[in-house]
Write a protein that holds these residues in place. Sequence first.
Motif, mmCIF file in Angstrom:
data_model
loop_
_atom_site.group_PDB
_atom_site.id
_atom_site.type_symbol
_atom_site.label_atom_id
_atom_site.label_comp_id
_atom_site.label_asym_id
_atom_site.label_seq_id
_atom_site.Cartn_x
_atom_site.Cartn_y
_atom_site.Cartn_z
ATOM 1 N N HIS A 116 0.846 -1.328 0.070
ATOM 2 C CA HIS A 116 0.123 -0.016 -0.035
ATOM 3 C C HIS A 116 0.720 1.241 -0.089
ATOM 4 C CE1 HIS A 116 -3.361 -2.852 0.866
ATOM 5 N NE2 HIS A 116 -2.820 -3.126 1.884
ATOM 6 N N ASN B 180 0.448 5.103 3.474
ATOM 7 C CA ASN B 180 -0.836 4.224 3.809
ATOM 8 C C ASN B 180 -0.339 3.355 5.083
ATOM 9 O OD1 ASN B 180 -3.140 5.231 2.323
ATOM 10 N ND2 ASN B 180 -2.037 4.078 0.339
ATOM 11 N N GLY C 212 -0.617 0.963 -5.059
ATOM 12 C CA GLY C 212 -1.242 2.291 -5.155
ATOM 13 C C GLY C 212 -0.218 3.283 -5.932
ATOM 14 N N SER D 6 -6.905 1.307 1.736
ATOM 15 C CA SER D 6 -5.546 0.655 1.857
ATOM 16 C C SER D 6 -5.235 0.754 3.434
ATOM 17 C CB SER D 6 -4.642 1.288 1.129
ATOM 18 O OG SER D 6 -4.803 0.969 -0.296
#
Length: 554
Positions: free
Chosen positions: A75, A79, A220, A228
């Motif tokens: 992620h 995140n 991402g 996420s």
Amino acid sequence: MSAEPRLAAVAEPEPAPQAAPGTDQAVKETLEDYTLRFAPRSYRRWTPMVVATTALGGIAYMADFSIGAGIGLAHGTGNALLAIGVAAVVIFVTGFPLAYYGARYNIDLDLITRGSGFGYFGSVLTSVIFASFTFIFFALEGSIMAQGLKLGLGLPLWLGYLVSTLMVIPLVIYGMTALSKLQVWTTPIWLLLMVGPLGYLVATDPGTVDRFLAYAGTDGDGGIDTASVLLGAGVCLSLIAQIGEQIDYLRFMPPKTEANKRSWWTAVVMAGPGWVVLGALKQAIGVFLAVYIIAEVGASAAPEPIQQFKGAFDAMMPSWLVVPLAVVLVVISQIKINATNAYSGSLAWTNSFTRVTRRYPGRMVFVLVNLGFALALMEADMFSFLNSILGFYSNCAIAWVVTVATDIGINKYVLKLSPHAPEFRRGMLYAVNPVGVVAFVAASGLSIAMYFHGLGDTLQPYSPVAAAVIAFVLTPLMAVVTRGRYYLRRTDDGIAEPLLDEDGNPSAVAYACHVCRQQFERPDVAACPTHDAVVCSLCLSTDKVGDHVLPATA
């Protein structure tokens, strides 16, 4: 109320007679570290800081580095750090009341759970959840150690799994006495080996920090995404049950007095919910080292702690020293945490088995059972699907811990529907209390359904949030609906001496159990309805016909 025996306090008890036949094994094992029962003041000889150091030594596991790396790789750094922070806040807030109760009343998390909404048999559900936590994380740490032994000694993974399992058995036989020495002496070495390479990389190559902060992950674009963050937080929240292992140490805290209250509170906060501060830091370091390894070696090795620290040591010391030091770090970490995992898991399994069958099989039986489960997971290569296991497990763990924490914080202190002092003895509790059981089953069931996309793909990342919110709402709601009448089967245990002394600590007045002929302090005994005597909590648990169990009162 019917006429029942009421026993006066025994200020200076006479020496207990010899133990009854057949009780020697149970007495010997449970009196080594007071498994399955209240930890008496006479045994709690450690200072608050020794207890705290011992408890914090148990979180020296390497799984945090893998968990952080896995979230960061999927992620991205932004995140991942938010997910780690969100999980840490939830774990700290829910862990605080549990740690306080464990340290204040000197009982483990299962005994707390019994009197905090689940009932005498209802908490068997959560004991199994906790036991599962210990063997899942034992398997994870054993896998990491096997990776280290393969790198350092060339051992095949299957043999490394076996070695990592067998080597902890001698350490868990002697309970708290051995574990306290192990954790205190190995913690400084572990801290030096963990923090040293990170500090060196940041100081000598500031570019590593820039690469770390800019890493976008494989799923991402580098931006912050709510789904996420929640998915990552769900994986981190699988560690929420770690508070149970912290309490296995905190129950040995000395009594809280005016003289020691500052050090007492410091130790409880630091070694109770405070464990997550170090845990979150390790997860963030795992993300950092994974990003560093990707740049230096490649993505395939990034989630493995042995490769992370090998790469970090490579940058700061001669090549001949790199692998030995990395292996030493992994082995020390694995021994420290897996001794705790095996110990706490054996307590949870034994506790459940004893209540259900009313027979005490010996704690070592369940040390081997727990290790067997862990070894099976390792041989099945659980490391390759780590995040899936932890994401699923976190839903059950969150539902349990939030239910108990809410019962303590809301039902006891705000609504005052749950008894303030915890109760755990058979005969004093109902078999099942719908307050905790309904809240836990509903929260875990719905959140697991969400996790497996049962309520749609959009809601799937929100399963840990659902587990926490449902447990938090249903626990006080069920207490109000039932008016708190299923907490205590009776309020009087037939003994005149108060449970707590003038400082609010469990009373140290001793009594001799007329079944096993051993001395136990006031909170661990109740009057016997068929004899003018008392019986201890373990003998109550193993009473097959119920002769010693006090009747219910209207």
